[in-house]
Write a protein that holds these residues in place. Structure first.
Motif, PDB file in Angstrom:
ATOM      1  N   UNK A 170       0.835  -1.204   0.000  1.00 37.50           N
ATOM      2  CA  UNK A 170       0.000   0.000   0.000  1.00 37.50           C
ATOM      3  C   UNK A 170       0.868   1.252   0.000  1.00 37.50           C
ATOM      4  N   UNK A 171       1.992   1.207   0.708  1.00 38.44           N
ATOM      5  CA  UNK A 171       2.914   2.348   0.715  1.00 38.44           C
ATOM      6  C   UNK A 171       3.521   2.550  -0.670  1.00 38.44           C
ATOM      7  N   UNK A 172       3.902   1.459  -1.323  1.00 35.02           N
ATOM      8  CA  UNK A 172       4.462   1.573  -2.670  1.00 35.02           C
ATOM      9  C   UNK A 172       3.422   2.130  -3.639  1.00 35.02           C
ATOM     10  N   UNK A 173       2.178   1.767  -3.463  1.00 36.48           N
ATOM     11  CA  UNK A 173       1.121   2.307  -4.320  1.00 36.48           C
ATOM     12  C   UNK A 173       1.002   3.823  -4.154  1.00 36.48           C
ATOM     13  N   UNK A 179       4.474   9.368  -8.346  1.00 31.49           N
ATOM     14  CA  UNK A 179       5.392   9.270  -9.485  1.00 31.49           C
ATOM     15  C   UNK A 179       4.656   9.472 -10.810  1.00 31.49           C
ATOM     16  N   UNK A 180       3.488   8.911 -10.927  1.00 35.43           N
ATOM     17  CA  UNK A 180       2.727   9.027 -12.172  1.00 35.43           C
ATOM     18  C   UNK A 180       2.336  10.477 -12.454  1.00 35.43           C
ATOM     19  N   UNK A 181       2.099  11.238 -11.396  1.00 36.34           N
ATOM     20  CA  UNK A 181       1.684  12.630 -11.570  1.00 36.34           C
ATOM     21  C   UNK A 181       2.822  13.507 -12.084  1.00 36.34           C
ATOM     22  N   UNK A 182       4.054  13.074 -11.855  1.00 37.89           N
ATOM     23  CA  UNK A 182       5.194  13.877 -12.296  1.00 37.89           C
ATOM     24  C   UNK A 182       6.036  13.147 -13.336  1.00 37.89           C
ATOM     25  N   UNK A 183       5.465  12.045 -13.897  1.00 40.17           N
ATOM     26  CA  UNK A 183       6.153  11.250 -14.922  1.00 40.17           C
ATOM     27  C   UNK A 183       7.510  10.741 -14.443  1.00 40.17           C
ATOM     28  N   UNK A 204       8.832 -12.652  -7.037  1.00 40.58           N
ATOM     29  CA  UNK A 204       8.065 -12.795  -8.272  1.00 40.58           C
ATOM     30  C   UNK A 204       6.661 -12.223  -8.108  1.00 40.58           C
ATOM     31  N   UNK A 205       6.068 -12.454  -6.938  1.00 41.74           N
ATOM     32  CA  UNK A 205       4.716 -11.935  -6.671  1.00 41.74           C
ATOM     33  C   UNK A 205       4.703 -10.416  -6.739  1.00 41.74           C
ATOM     34  N   UNK A 206       5.697  -9.756  -6.132  1.00 36.64           N
ATOM     35  CA  UNK A 206       5.757  -8.299  -6.160  1.00 36.64           C
ATOM     36  C   UNK A 206       5.942  -7.781  -7.578  1.00 36.64           C
ATOM     37  N   UNK A 207       6.836  -8.386  -8.302  1.00 39.40           N
ATOM     38  CA  UNK A 207       7.082  -7.934  -9.677  1.00 39.40           C
ATOM     39  C   UNK A 207       5.834  -8.095 -10.529  1.00 39.40           C
ATOM     40  N   UNK A 208       5.116  -9.166 -10.322  1.00 30.43           N
ATOM     41  CA  UNK A 208       3.890  -9.400 -11.085  1.00 30.43           C
ATOM     42  C   UNK A 208       2.791  -8.426 -10.662  1.00 30.43           C
ATOM     43  N   UNK A 209       2.721  -8.149  -9.359  1.00 35.79           N
ATOM     44  CA  UNK A 209       1.683  -7.267  -8.826  1.00 35.79           C
ATOM     45  C   UNK A 209       1.801  -5.856  -9.408  1.00 35.79           C
ATOM     46  N   UNK A 210       3.051  -5.402  -9.638  1.00 38.09           N
ATOM     47  CA  UNK A 210       3.282  -4.034 -10.111  1.00 38.09           C
ATOM     48  C   UNK A 210       3.804  -4.006 -11.550  1.00 38.09           C
ATOM     49  N   UNK A 212       2.462  -3.441 -14.318  1.00 39.07           N
ATOM     50  CA  UNK A 212       1.942  -2.391 -15.201  1.00 39.07           C
ATOM     51  C   UNK A 212       2.258  -0.981 -14.689  1.00 39.07           C
ATOM     52  N   UNK A 213       3.090  -0.890 -13.669  1.00 39.97           N
ATOM     53  CA  UNK A 213       3.431   0.400 -13.070  1.00 39.97           C
ATOM     54  C   UNK A 213       4.882   0.767 -13.385  1.00 39.97           C
ATOM     55  N   UNK A 214       5.217   2.059 -13.310  1.00 42.61           N
ATOM     56  CA  UNK A 214       6.583   2.508 -13.625  1.00 42.61           C
ATOM     57  C   UNK A 214       7.547   2.237 -12.471  1.00 42.61           C
ATOM     58  N   UNK A 215       7.718   0.959 -12.132  1.00 44.60           N
ATOM     59  CA  UNK A 215       8.564   0.584 -11.005  1.00 44.60           C
ATOM     60  C   UNK A 215       9.500  -0.546 -11.402  1.00 44.60           C
ATOM     61  N   UNK A 216      10.732  -0.456 -10.958  1.00 45.39           N
ATOM     62  CA  UNK A 216      11.700  -1.539 -11.157  1.00 45.39           C
ATOM     63  C   UNK A 216      12.226  -1.974  -9.792  1.00 45.39           C
ATOM     64  N   UNK A 217      12.620  -3.234  -9.695  1.00 43.22           N
ATOM     65  CA  UNK A 217      13.016  -3.803  -8.415  1.00 43.22           C
ATOM     66  C   UNK A 217      14.499  -4.141  -8.403  1.00 43.22           C
ATOM     67  N   UNK A 218      15.131  -3.813  -7.289  1.00 39.56           N
ATOM     68  CA  UNK A 218      16.543  -4.092  -7.100  1.00 39.56           C
ATOM     69  C   UNK A 218      16.691  -4.927  -5.835  1.00 39.56           C
TER      70      UNK A 218
END
Length: 276
Positions: A170-173, A179-183, A204-210, A212-218
């Motif tokens: 929920x925090x990441x959302x 982020x989407x508002x400022x591209x 894998x669950x987190x990557x799949x959950x997001x 469609x969002x402008x997020x990458x995981x490290x």
């Protein structure tokens, strides 16, 4: 419309944070509530208690005049930033700063608080024994904490630290929404230690959950969590770091003297503090 509380003492630190507050209001289509909180210390007089009110009223009027004189300066800053259209209201409150902030959050239905922090070790001061640190651990709305040397620049990359707990989603959302508002793009960091209890299935669950969002995981293996976070900020070009308030002592350790010195020299950026 989102409401942003901006406590100010009209110092250089607060004035710098004001620009960030204006820009946040622009991003979230919000309005600012400027709060100046003051405490008056009267000398006890056991013989003339009837003078208390007169003395208090005189000192309060002096504070009001100071407040009134400073407001045009903030308006001028808004004009310089081409943000004079941001709606601003003003509030002058007597009493403890933290109490007044909590009261305003409840009364005015505040969505964000923006505060400045000062000094070369500004990040440490945010969390150790300062007004900003007290607010961070006491209130339940997101707080943007701004070091005095963090001049506003367009937000292109937001960092987000996580332990991949389900409730962190929920925090990441929230961060993705900003982020989407400022591209901007979001870079999500998980430091994997030998004691980690997360599995590849969780990642894998987190990557799949997001997906469609402008997020990458490290996912970075390291036994030095604090150092890894600071290097991540530095080398990934993070403009704002979003963190969840797990425990205050984590922040105190993160911004110990040696690390906060490194941060102030290399990555003096605002922190967006989110709550569990």
């Amino acid at each position: 419309m989102k409401k942003i509380l901006f406590p100010t003492d009209f110092s250089e630190t607060a004035t710098n944070a004001f620009v960030h507050a204006l820009e946040l209001a622009k991003i979230v289509k919000g309005e600012l509530i400027l709060l100046h909180s003051f405490e008056l210390h009267l000398v006890d007089n056991v013989f003339y208690p009837e003078n208390y009110k007169e003395t208090f009223d005189t000192l309060e009027l002096s504070k009001f005049e100071q407040f009134k004189d400073e407001l045009p300066k903030l308006r001028a800053i808004a004009d310089e930033q081409n943000l004079s259209h941001i709606n601003m209201t003003h509030c002058l409150m007597h009493g403890n700063l933290l109490h007044n902030i909590e009261e305003s959050i409840e009364t005015d239905k505040i969505d964000f608080v923006v505060m400045g922090t000062s000094g070369a070790t500004g990040w440490k001061e945010m969390f150790v024994g300062t007004n900003t640190g007290e607010v961070i651990t006491a209130v339940n709305v997101p707080i943007l904490s701004v070091p005095v040397d963090a001049k506003f620049e367009k937000i292109e990359t937001i960092g987000f630290t996580t332990r991949f707990r389900e409730k962190d989603k929920s925090a990441l959302k929230q961060v993705i929404s900003i982020a989407k508002k400022t591209n901007a793009k979001v870079k999500c960091l998980y430091v994997k230690t030998k004691e980690t209890d997360n599995t590849e299935a969780t990642f894998a669950d987190w990557k799949n959950h997001f997906k469609n969002d402008p997020v990458s995981f490290f996912i970075l293996p390291s036994e030095d969590v604090k150092e890894t976070i600071l290097d991540f900020i530095r080398f990934q070009g993070i403009d704002v770091l979003a963190m969840i308030t797990y425990k205050r002592n984590f922040f105190e350790a993160l911004f110990s003297s040696s690390l906060s010195q490194k941060m102030s020299y290399n990555c003096n950026i605002p922190i967006l503090v989110l709550h569990e």
